[in-house]
Scaffold this active site. Structure first.
Site, PDB file in Angstrom:
ATOM      1  NE  ARG A   1      -3.752   0.658   2.559  1.00  0.00           N
ATOM      2  CZ  ARG A   1      -3.619   1.269   3.684  1.00  0.00           C
ATOM      3  NH1 ARG A   1      -2.926   1.020   4.460  1.00  0.00           N
ATOM      4  NH2 ARG A   1      -4.204   2.514   3.714  1.00  0.00           N
TER       5      ARG A   1
ATOM      6  NE  ARG B   1       2.669   1.661  10.851  1.00  0.00           N
ATOM      7  CZ  ARG B   1       3.618   1.030  10.403  1.00  0.00           C
ATOM      8  NH1 ARG B   1       4.412  -0.152  10.935  1.00  0.00           N
ATOM      9  NH2 ARG B   1       4.304   1.294   9.089  1.00  0.00           N
TER      10      ARG B   1
ATOM     11  CE  LYS C   1       2.791  -6.305   5.450  1.00  0.00           C
ATOM     12  NZ  LYS C   1       2.789  -4.944   4.929  1.00  0.00           N
TER      13      LYS C   1
END
Length: 318
Positions: A115, A315, A180
């Protein structure tokens, strides 16, 4: 690349044997080794022993992937390709205008992206990089909601493979224990008749060597550390592709509603304090779920507000 297929067993192969198998000279073998290294394949060479690919790898194969798809998914898939290297699988499919339902896998990407223009590290043969183009007619009213919908489908599939801690961080990250694991990128183009073609790009960290994600600004996870034993590589590719195709079909017929019903089960930041980061500001908030159009629901100063993926990054607050 034929050379990498010969080295896929991880064993040492002499230059003479490789030259014979490839039908080329020893000098040409060396050129192919250099070309493989340029793709990111860590081919080793030792005088007197030859060449090897440490740990080996299982090449992706389009026929093997297709054969493992469910009947439902296989019926809608017009084309499936596996490329050795490409700028990005999503860019490749966006350049094709001859199919509305197709998939492309690549062993390596030179311009993988996430992104907001971020680069996506794509080392050769270690992870999975693929994209799926899906035709929608008419265009869905909330295109962005497809990203969390696909995230839920992939997280569910990975949990079924044994990676029980995988969740989704709105709108498009697969995470495990705060790190991630993968990402989803949507790109779409409208058609003159009112429909659209949406390309869903997926990158999943499977077994990349430490340091392969240098430059990534957050902790990363590997599927090989979360689920053992992993399915054979083509089987894993088929499971994930199947999940995306099924999610797209459900989204086409029913929108985001069925996915919203299960969002809380996979929401990695539900009821967590978070930062909502835009280009120029940082907002303290609490994530409380998703709306019926896939927007993030967050409490800011006691008020529940909607936020959309194009506006911000999300976040956790430490």
């Amino acid at each position: 690349m034929r050379l990498l297929e010969l080295l896929s067993d991880g064993a040492w192969h002499s230059g003479t044997a490789l030259a014979s198998a490839l039908g080329v000279s020893r000098a040409a073998v060396w050129k192919q080794v250099q070309a493989a290294r340029d793709l990111g394949a860590p081919v080793q060479s030792v005088r007197g022993r030859g060449y090897r690919l440490p740990g080996g790898y299982r090449p992706l194969d389009a026929a093997a992937i297709r054969s493992d798809l469910s009947a439902t998914a296989a019926a809608v898939l017009e084309d499936l390709e596996v490329l050795a290297s490409v700028d990005s699988t999503s860019s490749y499919l966006l350049r094709r205008d001859d199919v509305d339902n197709a998939a492309c896998f690549a062993e390596h990407q030179t311009g993988g992206r996430g992104r907001r223009g971020r680069a996506w590290a794509s080392p050769f043969g270690a992870n999975l990089y693929f994209s799926v183009v899906c035709g929608f007619d008419p265009a869905p009213p909330a295109v962005g909601a497809l990203s969390p919908a696909v995230g839920i489908a992939l997280a569910r599939a990975l949990r079924e493979l044994g990676a029980g801690t995988v969740g989704v961080k709105w709108p498009n990250d697969l995470v495990a224990d705060g790190a991630k694991l993968g990402g989803i990128l949507l790109e779409h183009r409208g058609e003159a008749a009112g429909g659209c073609r949406i390309v869903v790009g997926v990158g999943l960290n499977v077994d990349a060597a430490p340091g392969a994600d240098d430059g990534v600004d957050q902790a990363t996870a590997r599927l090989s550390d979360l689920a053992s034993p992993l399915p054979e590589r083509n089987r894993l590719a088929a499971v994930l592709l199947d999940a995306v195709l099924r999610a797209a079909a459900d989204f086409r017929s029913r929108g985001f509603a069925p996915f919203r019903e299960t969002w809380s089960e996979f929401d990695a930041l539900r009821d967590r304090d978070v930062w909502l980061e835009t280009g120029e500001s940082r907002i303290a908030a609490r994530a409380v779920g998703v709306a019926d159009d896939g927007a993030l629901l967050a409490e800011v100063d006691g008020e529940t507000r909607r936020f959309y993926a194009g506006e911000l990054s999300l976040r956790p607050r430490r």
